[in-house]
Enzyme design. Sequence first.
Site, PDB file in Angstrom:
ATOM      1  N   SER A  31      35.447  36.546  47.496  1.00  0.00           N
ATOM      2  CA  SER A  31      35.319  36.477  46.033  1.00  0.00           C
ATOM      3  C   SER A  31      35.576  35.075  45.508  1.00  0.00           C
ATOM      4  O   SER A  31      36.641  34.495  45.758  1.00  0.00           O
ATOM      5  CB  SER A  31      36.321  37.427  45.370  1.00  0.00           C
ATOM      6  OG  SER A  31      35.973  38.764  45.617  1.00  0.00           O
ATOM      7  N   HIS A  62      30.053  37.725  44.366  1.00  0.00           N
ATOM      8  CA  HIS A  62      29.447  37.913  45.694  1.00  0.00           C
ATOM      9  C   HIS A  62      27.939  37.895  45.483  1.00  0.00           C
ATOM     10  O   HIS A  62      27.339  38.920  45.157  1.00  0.00           O
ATOM     11  CB  HIS A  62      29.874  39.257  46.306  1.00  0.00           C
ATOM     12  CG  HIS A  62      31.325  39.314  46.657  1.00  0.00           C
ATOM     13  ND1 HIS A  62      31.784  39.148  47.939  1.00  0.00           N
ATOM     14  CD2 HIS A  62      32.420  39.490  45.886  1.00  0.00           C
ATOM     15  CE1 HIS A  62      33.114  39.236  47.950  1.00  0.00           C
ATOM     16  NE2 HIS A  62      33.519  39.443  46.712  1.00  0.00           N
ATOM     17  N   HIS A  84      31.971  45.887  50.338  1.00  0.00           N
ATOM     18  CA  HIS A  84      33.276  46.519  50.542  1.00  0.00           C
ATOM     19  C   HIS A  84      33.114  48.031  50.588  1.00  0.00           C
ATOM     20  O   HIS A  84      32.192  48.584  49.974  1.00  0.00           O
ATOM     21  CB  HIS A  84      34.214  46.181  49.369  1.00  0.00           C
ATOM     22  CG  HIS A  84      34.319  44.718  49.061  1.00  0.00           C
ATOM     23  ND1 HIS A  84      33.380  44.056  48.296  1.00  0.00           N
ATOM     24  CD2 HIS A  84      35.241  43.794  49.406  1.00  0.00           C
ATOM     25  CE1 HIS A  84      33.725  42.786  48.188  1.00  0.00           C
ATOM     26  NE2 HIS A  84      34.849  42.588  48.854  1.00  0.00           N
ATOM     27  N   TYR A  86      34.906  50.117  49.026  1.00  0.00           N
ATOM     28  CA  TYR A  86      35.105  50.719  47.693  1.00  0.00           C
ATOM     29  C   TYR A  86      33.821  50.738  46.866  1.00  0.00           C
ATOM     30  O   TYR A  86      33.741  51.425  45.849  1.00  0.00           O
ATOM     31  CB  TYR A  86      36.244  50.026  46.918  1.00  0.00           C
ATOM     32  CG  TYR A  86      35.995  48.572  46.565  1.00  0.00           C
ATOM     33  CD1 TYR A  86      35.093  48.202  45.575  1.00  0.00           C
ATOM     34  CD2 TYR A  86      36.678  47.561  47.224  1.00  0.00           C
ATOM     35  CE1 TYR A  86      34.854  46.870  45.272  1.00  0.00           C
ATOM     36  CE2 TYR A  86      36.460  46.228  46.934  1.00  0.00           C
ATOM     37  CZ  TYR A  86      35.540  45.893  45.950  1.00  0.00           C
ATOM     38  OH  TYR A  86      35.315  44.576  45.654  1.00  0.00           O
ATOM     39  N   GLU A  87      32.793  49.990  47.296  1.00  0.00           N
ATOM     40  CA  GLU A  87      31.504  50.052  46.599  1.00  0.00           C
ATOM     41  C   GLU A  87      30.744  51.327  46.962  1.00  0.00           C
ATOM     42  O   GLU A  87      29.660  51.574  46.427  1.00  0.00           O
ATOM     43  CB  GLU A  87      30.660  48.811  46.952  1.00  0.00           C
ATOM     44  CG  GLU A  87      31.263  47.508  46.457  1.00  0.00           C
ATOM     45  CD  GLU A  87      30.550  46.273  46.998  1.00  0.00           C
ATOM     46  OE1 GLU A  87      29.431  46.002  46.543  1.00  0.00           O
ATOM     47  OE2 GLU A  87      31.114  45.591  47.878  1.00  0.00           O
ATOM     48  N   ALA A 114      39.642  36.504  48.955  1.00  0.00           N
ATOM     49  CA  ALA A 114      40.567  36.322  47.843  1.00  0.00           C
ATOM     50  C   ALA A 114      41.638  37.390  48.002  1.00  0.00           C
ATOM     51  O   ALA A 114      41.303  38.572  48.112  1.00  0.00           O
ATOM     52  CB  ALA A 114      39.828  36.500  46.524  1.00  0.00           C
ATOM     53  N   MET A 218      41.089  43.852  49.905  1.00  0.00           N
ATOM     54  CA  MET A 218      40.270  45.062  50.108  1.00  0.00           C
ATOM     55  C   MET A 218      39.094  44.800  51.044  1.00  0.00           C
ATOM     56  O   MET A 218      38.062  45.459  50.957  1.00  0.00           O
ATOM     57  CB  MET A 218      39.743  45.554  48.747  1.00  0.00           C
ATOM     58  CG  MET A 218      40.812  45.728  47.688  1.00  0.00           C
ATOM     59  SD  MET A 218      40.100  45.866  46.051  1.00  0.00           S
ATOM     60  CE  MET A 218      41.566  45.627  45.012  1.00  0.00           C
ATOM     61  N   SER A 219      39.251  43.808  51.916  1.00  0.00           N
ATOM     62  CA  SER A 219      38.111  43.461  52.787  1.00  0.00           C
ATOM     63  C   SER A 219      38.630  43.012  54.150  1.00  0.00           C
ATOM     64  O   SER A 219      39.730  43.363  54.554  1.00  0.00           O
ATOM     65  CB  SER A 219      37.295  42.341  52.143  1.00  0.00           C
ATOM     66  OG  SER A 219      38.026  41.130  52.122  1.00  0.00           O
ATOM     67  N   ASN A 242      45.973  35.329  43.164  1.00  0.00           N
ATOM     68  CA  ASN A 242      46.960  35.834  42.192  1.00  0.00           C
ATOM     69  C   ASN A 242      48.160  36.299  42.988  1.00  0.00           C
ATOM     70  O   ASN A 242      48.027  36.622  44.174  1.00  0.00           O
ATOM     71  CB  ASN A 242      46.369  37.016  41.408  1.00  0.00           C
ATOM     72  CG  ASN A 242      45.924  38.145  42.338  1.00  0.00           C
ATOM     73  OD1 ASN A 242      44.836  38.106  42.921  1.00  0.00           O
ATOM     74  ND2 ASN A 242      46.785  39.122  42.524  1.00  0.00           N
ATOM     75  N   HIS A 254      39.930  40.505  37.874  1.00  0.00           N
ATOM     76  CA  HIS A 254      38.963  39.943  38.825  1.00  0.00           C
ATOM     77  C   HIS A 254      38.428  38.588  38.326  1.00  0.00           C
ATOM     78  O   HIS A 254      38.094  37.718  39.134  1.00  0.00           O
ATOM     79  CB  HIS A 254      37.817  40.926  39.076  1.00  0.00           C
ATOM     80  CG  HIS A 254      36.892  40.500  40.166  1.00  0.00           C
ATOM     81  ND1 HIS A 254      37.318  40.255  41.469  1.00  0.00           N
ATOM     82  CD2 HIS A 254      35.555  40.230  40.174  1.00  0.00           C
ATOM     83  CE1 HIS A 254      36.288  39.882  42.209  1.00  0.00           C
ATOM     84  NE2 HIS A 254      35.213  39.850  41.443  1.00  0.00           N
TER      85      HIS A 254
HETATM   86  C1  R1P Z   1      39.237  42.026  43.803  1.00  0.00           C
HETATM   87  O1  R1P Z   1      39.431  41.043  42.849  1.00  0.00           O
HETATM   88  C2  R1P Z   1      38.316  41.597  44.892  1.00  0.00           C
HETATM   89  O2  R1P Z   1      38.844  40.368  45.466  1.00  0.00           O
HETATM   90  C3  R1P Z   1      38.904  40.480  46.853  1.00  0.00           C
HETATM   91  C4  R1P Z   1      39.199  41.951  47.048  1.00  0.00           C
HETATM   92  O3  R1P Z   1      38.970  42.395  48.367  1.00  0.00           O
HETATM   93  C5  R1P Z   1      38.305  42.600  46.030  1.00  0.00           C
HETATM   94  O4  R1P Z   1      37.001  42.758  46.532  1.00  0.00           O
HETATM   95  O5  R1P Z   1      37.624  40.088  47.329  1.00  0.00           O
HETATM   96  P1  R1P Z   1      37.246  39.641  48.818  1.00  0.00           P
HETATM   97  O6  R1P Z   1      38.205  40.260  49.747  1.00  0.00           O
HETATM   98  O7  R1P Z   1      35.850  40.118  49.046  1.00  0.00           O
HETATM   99  O8  R1P Z   1      37.314  38.118  48.834  1.00  0.00           O
HETATM  100  N1  CYT Z   2      44.329  40.392  44.538  1.00  0.00           N
HETATM  101  C1  CYT Z   2      43.182  40.413  45.209  1.00  0.00           C
HETATM  102  N2  CYT Z   2      44.857  42.510  45.327  1.00  0.00           N
HETATM  103  C2  CYT Z   2      45.179  41.455  44.598  1.00  0.00           C
HETATM  104  O1  CYT Z   2      46.249  41.414  43.963  1.00  0.00           O
HETATM  105  N3  CYT Z   2      42.349  39.359  45.170  1.00  0.00           N
HETATM  106  C3  CYT Z   2      42.864  41.508  45.973  1.00  0.00           C
HETATM  107  C4  CYT Z   2      43.718  42.542  46.018  1.00  0.00           C
END
Ligand code: R1P
Ligand code: CYT
Length: 282
Positions: A31, A62, A84, A86-87, A114, A218-219, A242, A254
Site C-alpha cells: 500500500s 494498489h 488480499h 479480505y477482498e 504497509a 493483512m498481507s 501508523n 487507509h
Molecule cells: C490497510 O491500510 C492496508 O494496508 C496494508 C494492509 O495489509 C491493508 O491492505 O496493505 P499491504 O499489506 O498490502 O501493504
Molecule cells: N496498519 C496497517 N494495521 C495497521 O494498523 N497498515 C495494516 C494493518
Amino acid sequence: MTDQYAQATAAAEYIRSRAALAPTLGIILGSGLGNFASMVEQATTISYADIPHFPQSTVQGHSGKLVLGTIAGIGVAVMQGRVHAYEGYSMEQVTFPTRVLSLLGVRRLIVTNAAGGINPRYGQGAIVAISDHINLTGTNAALGLNEPRFAAIPGAGQRFFDMSAAYSPTLRKLAITEAARQGWMLNEGVYIAVLGPSYETPAEIRAFRTLGADLVGMSTVHEVIVARHMGLEVLGLSVVTNMAAGVLDEPIHHEEVMEIGRRIEGQFTRLLAAIIPQIAAA
Ligand code: R1P
Ligand code: CYT
C-alpha cells in the site's frame, strides 16, 4: 477446484509474449509503495486485467500493474499492488501472482507492505526488515492439493515444507548493512498477519505484542508461504505507516497509510535500488 498450475502457466505465457526479458527478481509493492516501479528501465507495463486468470486489485494504493524490465541491469518483475484475502479472494487467487512470478523465472522475492507498528520502539515511517511471521489469518496459502510442478529448485514443491528461515537471513543482513551504509538503522521485526479488512482493536494489539509480534498487517504471509513452497528466497520489508491501534490514542485511516508510504518513498527507493544488485549477486 481450479487447476492453478495450468492457469499460472497460461498467465506466464501471456506475460512472456508481451515482454522478452526474463526476470530473476520479483518485487511486490504494498500500500502506497507503488511508485517504486518507476525505477524500472526498459519497462513493459501490463495491467493485471490483461493477464489471463490474474486477480484484480480492488484496494486504493494498489494500481494493479505488472512492470517488467531491469534495475541496475537485473531482470525484475515488479507488482504494483497485490490482492488480499479480505477482498474476497481465495488462497489460490491471492497466491496466483507469486506462482506466476516463479514460473517467469523469479528466484528471489522482495515482499513489501504497509504495516501497523506494535513495537513502541518504531516510529511512524520506519522501515523494518521482517525477521519472521505469525500467520493469524486462519488459513494457509498452500491449502489444497499439493502441486510439485511449482518447485523452482530441486527438492522444493513438497506437501510439507520448512518455514524456519522463511525470511532469508542472508538477504536481511545485506539490507541491514546497506541501510547502515546509508546512515540509518534498519530494525528487524516479527510480522503478524490478520485477515482484515477491519483494523485491529487495541485489545488485539496488546495480545499480539504478548505473542511476540512487532508489526501487523493483512498481507505478505500468504505470498511468503507459497514462495517458500516453491523454494524462492525472500526478503520482507515493512513500512510502519501508523502505530497499531491503542499504541497511540489515534484512529487509523487507509489515507494515512498511503500518505506515509509515499512520504518515505525516497528512503525506500534508495534502499531497494542499492540492494537489488547485491541480492542478485548474493
Ligand atoms: C490497510 O491500510 C492496508 O494496508 C496494508 C494492509 O495489509 C491493508 O491492505 O496493505 P499491504 O499489506 O498490502 O501493504
Ligand atoms: N496498519 C496497517 N494495521 C495497521 O494498523 N497498515 C495494516 C494493518
